[in-house]
Design an enzyme around this catalytic site. Sequence first.
Site, PDB file in Angstrom:
ATOM      1  N   TYR A   1       0.825  -1.210   0.000  1.00  0.00           N
ATOM      2  CA  TYR A   1       0.000   0.000   0.000  1.00  0.00           C
ATOM      3  C   TYR A   1       0.859   1.261   0.000  1.00  0.00           C
ATOM      4  O   TYR A   1       0.356   2.347  -0.280  1.00  0.00           O
ATOM      5  CB  TYR A   1      -0.922   0.055   1.222  1.00  0.00           C
ATOM      6  CG  TYR A   1      -1.946  -1.044   1.343  1.00  0.00           C
ATOM      7  CD1 TYR A   1      -2.154  -1.978   0.324  1.00  0.00           C
ATOM      8  CD2 TYR A   1      -2.721  -1.154   2.496  1.00  0.00           C
ATOM      9  CE1 TYR A   1      -3.088  -2.983   0.465  1.00  0.00           C
ATOM     10  CE2 TYR A   1      -3.667  -2.155   2.641  1.00  0.00           C
ATOM     11  CZ  TYR A   1      -3.844  -3.070   1.637  1.00  0.00           C
ATOM     12  OH  TYR A   1      -4.777  -4.061   1.789  1.00  0.00           O
TER      13      TYR A   1
ATOM     14  N   HIS B   1       0.398 -11.531   2.302  1.00  0.00           N
ATOM     15  CA  HIS B   1      -0.624 -10.797   1.543  1.00  0.00           C
ATOM     16  C   HIS B   1      -1.231 -11.644   0.419  1.00  0.00           C
ATOM     17  O   HIS B   1      -2.447 -11.686   0.249  1.00  0.00           O
ATOM     18  CB  HIS B   1      -0.008  -9.519   0.975  1.00  0.00           C
ATOM     19  CG  HIS B   1      -1.007  -8.466   0.648  1.00  0.00           C
ATOM     20  ND1 HIS B   1      -0.686  -7.133   0.615  1.00  0.00           N
ATOM     21  CD2 HIS B   1      -2.326  -8.531   0.334  1.00  0.00           C
ATOM     22  CE1 HIS B   1      -1.771  -6.428   0.310  1.00  0.00           C
ATOM     23  NE2 HIS B   1      -2.770  -7.255   0.126  1.00  0.00           N
TER      24      HIS B   1
END
Length: 267
Positions: free
Chosen positions: A39, A97
């Site tokens: 991110y 992730h």
Amino acid sequence: MSIPVFGLGTFRLQDQIVIDSVSQALTLGYRAIDTAQIYENEAPVGQAIQESGINRDELFITTKIWIANLSKDKLIPSLRESIQKLKTDYVDLTLIHWPSPNDEVSVAEFMSELLKAKGLGLTRQIGISNFTIDLMKQAIAAVGAEEIATNQIELSPLLQNRNVVDFAKQNGIAVTSYMTLAYGKALAEPVIKTIAEQHGATPAQVILSWAMQLGYGVIPSSTKAANLASNLLAQKLCLNAADMALIATLDRNERLVSPDGLAPKWD
């Protein structure tokens, strides 16, 4: 230990926008924040947390290891870097992730390394994200189901992911839902709108409440204080059995997140 039922997501929020979102959320009473290496917002998230003055032990911070950092030589150093960016000494939960594309790094290798990070005190709990049943089986074989706090998956009224959910539950692995509102698509469903009207609630509150009543954690994001506050109130909404049954009928396996070259073969 367990994971929070309700937290703040920060996907696609960066720089001052994410600082403002996290700051507003913390002021409103949010205490769980979800971020990730990819991110590129761990540093501003950390800044917002630091500036809030809230005691670290009141917070629950989650980050996620990106696929470029899954190998044995990179995972722990990358997590140390994330912790430094977040201006803390540890994170509460660290997730893988995405599984390694084409099994470039084996599940056994990165899960073992993640467990080592827990042993070093870098993370209080460990977990996975975007894992199919087969990948969950591999993760369980590597570290044991009792070590896997959650599988964070795309889950909304339009993609209810029941097979993955059932397998996770059977193994004591909590489910965290991301994209719970399906990028807002689920808000427009007539069934959701009707239930919202009956309860004097917003469509978003109905969907978040539905997910939480099924036992899933949720991490909605917003840049607007009004929406942050409204989402938080979903915890007080109680849907009845008829409401839940109606929402169950909306499942159409409509997946919105399936990046080429990254997504596994979904169940």
